[in-house]
Design a protein around this motif. Sequence first.
Motif, PDB file in Angstrom:
ATOM      1  N   GLY A  88       0.796  -1.222   0.000  1.00 20.66           N
ATOM      2  CA  GLY A  88       0.000   0.000   0.000  1.00 20.66           C
ATOM      3  C   GLY A  88       0.829   1.273   0.000  1.00 20.66           C
ATOM      4  N   SER A  89       2.150   1.152   0.019  1.00 14.54           N
ATOM      5  CA  SER A  89       3.028   2.323  -0.058  1.00 14.54           C
ATOM      6  C   SER A  89       2.828   3.032  -1.404  1.00 14.54           C
ATOM      7  CB  SER A  89       4.485   1.894   0.108  1.00 14.54           C
ATOM      8  OG  SER A  89       4.682   1.193   1.322  1.00 14.54           O
ATOM      9  N   TYR A  90       3.088   4.332  -1.438  1.00 12.24           N
ATOM     10  CA  TYR A  90       2.791   5.078  -2.660  1.00 12.24           C
ATOM     11  C   TYR A  90       3.677   6.307  -2.766  1.00 12.24           C
ATOM     12  CZ  TYR A  90       0.246   8.179   0.499  1.00 12.24           C
ATOM     13  OH  TYR A  90      -0.084   9.031   1.521  1.00 12.24           O
ATOM     14  N   ASP A  91       3.678   6.893  -3.966  1.00 10.05           N
ATOM     15  CA  ASP A  91       4.371   8.156  -4.224  1.00 10.05           C
ATOM     16  C   ASP A  91       3.336   9.177  -4.676  1.00 10.05           C
ATOM     17  OD1 ASP A  91       5.781  10.237  -5.977  1.00 10.05           O
ATOM     18  OD2 ASP A  91       7.474   9.207  -5.048  1.00 10.05           O
ATOM     19  N   PRO A  92       3.170  10.296  -3.925  1.00  6.67           N
ATOM     20  CA  PRO A  92       2.143  11.283  -4.287  1.00  6.67           C
ATOM     21  C   PRO A  92       2.329  11.865  -5.680  1.00  6.67           C
ATOM     22  CG  PRO A  92       2.987  11.698  -2.086  1.00  6.67           C
ATOM     23  CD  PRO A  92       3.882  10.676  -2.698  1.00  6.67           C
ATOM     24  N   GLY A  93       3.582  11.880  -6.185  1.00  5.76           N
ATOM     25  CA  GLY A  93       3.840  12.420  -7.517  1.00  5.76           C
ATOM     26  C   GLY A  93       3.639  11.425  -8.633  1.00  5.76           C
ATOM     27  N   GLY A  94       3.286  10.195  -8.282  1.00  5.15           N
ATOM     28  CA  GLY A  94       3.042   9.189  -9.305  1.00  5.15           C
ATOM     29  C   GLY A  94       4.271   8.433  -9.744  1.00  5.15           C
ATOM     30  N   TRP A  95       5.427   8.682  -9.135  1.00  9.28           N
ATOM     31  CA  TRP A  95       6.639   7.976  -9.512  1.00  9.28           C
ATOM     32  C   TRP A  95       6.571   6.533  -9.006  1.00  9.28           C
ATOM     33  CZ3 TRP A  95       9.288  10.661 -12.933  1.00  9.28           C
ATOM     34  CH2 TRP A  95       9.249  12.051 -12.878  1.00  9.28           C
ATOM     35  N   GLU A  96       7.197   5.647  -9.775  1.00  4.42           N
ATOM     36  CA  GLU A  96       7.182   4.223  -9.421  1.00  4.42           C
ATOM     37  C   GLU A  96       8.086   3.966  -8.221  1.00  4.42           C
ATOM     38  OE1 GLU A  96       8.318  -0.152 -11.348  1.00  4.42           O
ATOM     39  OE2 GLU A  96       8.545   1.687 -12.533  1.00  4.42           O
ATOM     40  N   LEU A  97       7.605   3.128  -7.310  1.00  4.65           N
ATOM     41  CA  LEU A  97       8.443   2.695  -6.193  1.00  4.65           C
ATOM     42  C   LEU A  97       9.313   1.536  -6.665  1.00  4.65           C
ATOM     43  CD1 LEU A  97       5.894   2.783  -3.215  1.00  4.65           C
ATOM     44  CD2 LEU A  97       7.510   4.549  -3.951  1.00  4.65           C
ATOM     45  N   THR A  98      10.619   1.674  -6.500  1.00  6.62           N
ATOM     46  CA  THR A  98      11.551   0.684  -7.047  1.00  6.62           C
ATOM     47  C   THR A  98      12.313  -0.074  -5.967  1.00  6.62           C
ATOM     48  OG1 THR A  98      13.222   2.429  -7.255  1.00  6.62           O
ATOM     49  CG2 THR A  98      11.859   1.950  -9.197  1.00  6.62           C
ATOM     50  N   ALA A  99      12.208   0.325  -4.720  1.00 12.56           N
ATOM     51  CA  ALA A  99      12.950  -0.369  -3.667  1.00 12.56           C
ATOM     52  C   ALA A  99      12.156  -0.357  -2.375  1.00 12.56           C
ATOM     53  CB  ALA A  99      14.316   0.279  -3.446  1.00 12.56           C
ATOM     54  N   PHE A 100      12.217  -1.489  -1.659  1.00  7.21           N
ATOM     55  CA  PHE A 100      11.595  -1.651  -0.351  1.00  7.21           C
ATOM     56  C   PHE A 100      12.665  -2.152   0.610  1.00  7.21           C
ATOM     57  CE2 PHE A 100       8.188  -1.753  -3.325  1.00  7.21           C
ATOM     58  CZ  PHE A 100       7.059  -1.267  -2.676  1.00  7.21           C
ATOM     59  N   GLU A 101      12.741  -1.538   1.780  1.00  2.00           N
ATOM     60  CA  GLU A 101      13.781  -1.891   2.755  1.00  2.00           C
ATOM     61  C   GLU A 101      13.137  -2.114   4.125  1.00  2.00           C
ATOM     62  OE1 GLU A 101      17.058   0.778   4.877  1.00  2.00           O
ATOM     63  OE2 GLU A 101      17.520   0.466   2.750  1.00  2.00           O
ATOM     64  N   TRP A 102      13.060  -3.393   4.549  1.00  2.19           N
ATOM     65  CA  TRP A 102      12.446  -3.754   5.817  1.00  2.19           C
ATOM     66  C   TRP A 102      13.528  -3.970   6.870  1.00  2.19           C
ATOM     67  CZ3 TRP A 102       7.118  -4.252   6.417  1.00  2.19           C
ATOM     68  CH2 TRP A 102       6.353  -4.341   5.251  1.00  2.19           C
ATOM     69  N   THR A 103      13.234  -3.576   8.103  1.00  2.00           N
ATOM     70  CA  THR A 103      14.133  -3.798   9.240  1.00  2.00           C
ATOM     71  C   THR A 103      13.297  -4.102  10.475  1.00  2.00           C
ATOM     72  OG1 THR A 103      15.598  -2.094   8.310  1.00  2.00           O
ATOM     73  CG2 THR A 103      16.088  -2.860  10.536  1.00  2.00           C
ATOM     74  N   MET A 104      13.754  -5.070  11.295  1.00  2.54           N
ATOM     75  CA  MET A 104      13.135  -5.273  12.607  1.00  2.54           C
ATOM     76  C   MET A 104      13.901  -4.410  13.598  1.00  2.54           C
ATOM     77  SD  MET A 104      12.293  -8.769  14.760  1.00  2.54           S
ATOM     78  CE  MET A 104      11.018  -9.297  13.613  1.00  2.54           C
ATOM     79  N   THR A 105      13.234  -3.418  14.160  1.00  2.00           N
ATOM     80  CA  THR A 105      13.908  -2.436  15.017  1.00  2.00           C
ATOM     81  C   THR A 105      13.758  -2.712  16.507  1.00  2.00           C
ATOM     82  OG1 THR A 105      11.935  -1.028  14.846  1.00  2.00           O
ATOM     83  CG2 THR A 105      13.738  -0.598  13.304  1.00  2.00           C
ATOM     84  N   VAL A 106      12.721  -3.453  16.904  1.00  2.00           N
ATOM     85  CA  VAL A 106      12.494  -3.766  18.317  1.00  2.00           C
ATOM     86  C   VAL A 106      12.065  -5.222  18.422  1.00  2.00           C
ATOM     87  CG1 VAL A 106      11.099  -3.288  20.372  1.00  2.00           C
ATOM     88  CG2 VAL A 106      11.849  -1.399  18.922  1.00  2.00           C
ATOM     89  N   ALA A 107      12.665  -5.953  19.386  1.00  2.00           N
ATOM     90  CA  ALA A 107      12.254  -7.325  19.695  1.00  2.00           C
ATOM     91  C   ALA A 107      12.474  -7.555  21.180  1.00  2.00           C
ATOM     92  CB  ALA A 107      13.039  -8.331  18.865  1.00  2.00           C
ATOM     93  N   PRO A 108      11.720  -8.451  21.804  1.00  2.00           N
ATOM     94  CA  PRO A 108      11.906  -8.707  23.243  1.00  2.00           C
ATOM     95  C   PRO A 108      13.294  -9.275  23.525  1.00  2.00           C
ATOM     96  CG  PRO A 108       9.855  -9.692  22.415  1.00  2.00           C
ATOM     97  CD  PRO A 108      10.637  -9.269  21.222  1.00  2.00           C
TER      98      PRO A 108
END
Length: 481
Positions: free
Chosen positions: A263-283
């Motif tokens: 569901g990520s998007y670019d308000p200017g209509g540009w194509e999203l070309t990269a996704f970068e996931w990170t787990m920042t908090v864990a017990p």
Amino acid sequence: MTGALTLLLACSGSDTQISALTPELTLSPEEVDFGDVVVDYSEGMVVEVINTGLAPLDADVTLAQDDGVYTIEPATLSLPRGERTELLVTFTPSTYLDYDTELVFTTNVPEAEGGPELRFPLTGTGTDGPTPDIQLDQTSLDFDVTAPGDIGTLYFTIDNVGDGDLVLGGTNQTGSGAFSLPNAPGWMTIAPNSSTTVVVLYAPTTLDGDNGSLELTSNDPDEPSVTVTLLGNGGGDFEYPVAVIDGPDEAAPPITVDLDGSGSYDPGGWELTAFEWTMTVAPDGSEGELRQTDWDVTDAYLDIAGRYEVQLVVENELGVRSAPAKYSVEAVPIDAIHVEMFWDQGAADLDLHLLDGQDSPFYERPGDACYCNANPDWGTSSSDDDPSLDLDDIHGYGPENINIYAPASGEYPIRVFYYDNNGDGAATATVRVYLNGDLESESSKLLSRNEAWQAGIIKWPDAVVVDEDDAIFEPEDRGCY
């Protein structure tokens, strides 16, 4: 003749009377007393609304006297016969007074059946107590001119000027991804008259300017959200990509959950070309991880109970990065008994045991649930009261957990055995016990190879953990018999 309408007939002597099908309003409990609530804090209670009549019930809910301290959700009800719903009443006292009023239910119940109006008492008292108070020394950071390739550094201070602990929740960053926080301040506690410093870095890719904002949430009752504005190279007026994460808010560990960034998007209509996931908090003690880190979706493995936070940054075809979106998932056990164990050595093999009664010998089948007796039958025809070991981790750190969905009455000793060191030395084992989803106890012990430790005894249905004998001993057996 069979008709579609059933009539209720009440007979008295030779007279037959037809009783109308009418709704009937029943509430549980019959009144709500919030007791003492600290001024400016909120306390919620649920009132169950039941239509015990034979026709649909409609009701509007209002307050007999509205001082602005009580809220009702929802304020309009419509219930078929036999149905029930929940009404949430929230009390937020504004000063040190008693607040007595009534909920007024205006219904379609006929006068002859109890009347269209029913009143429900509400009471509560505003009281004094320790209260946090958040204060920022700056509400905007302006990095002025920073050349592409350079990194600007600014900071702001979060002060707790109140007399209660300030508990920071998650952070919400929007705008340019050129701003980053090397140590985000979320999920921490600041003591009264104490502070913490937040460092913000700015790494622009152009001189066109960047802007964004950082929202901080906390338990400050009158200011639960504060925002810091971020500006670099004049701020610019560019519209940045926006990262969006969808997924469950809660899950039962150990489990793999799906998180969706499509569901990520670019308000200017540009194509999203990269996704970068990170787990920042864990017990603490978790070996949880993300199975994919560069797709628009990912799987997050939640191995033990507690809060996990995942971050997503997206980039468009121009190389412009979004601010990081953060998403929290609370891992909550669904079993009545959930015991976790982990340790601090990477090669050592430690084993978790749960016994059926204090007289059950170590490694005896079926009384000792462990790596060689992972799902024993403990008595009834149902498996709900049988223990289950989810994973035997022989490669270090753990975790291991044993669960019982619906325990039988009895006592359940918890033991840890240092099975093999595989070249490691002494290891510190930590055991956490969750009962009915709540953390009941946590304890740790330093063990060497061949040593065992009784970490507590669960008493059921009391739902308590007692520490009657935590001595270290060496068992005679090393496997099930």
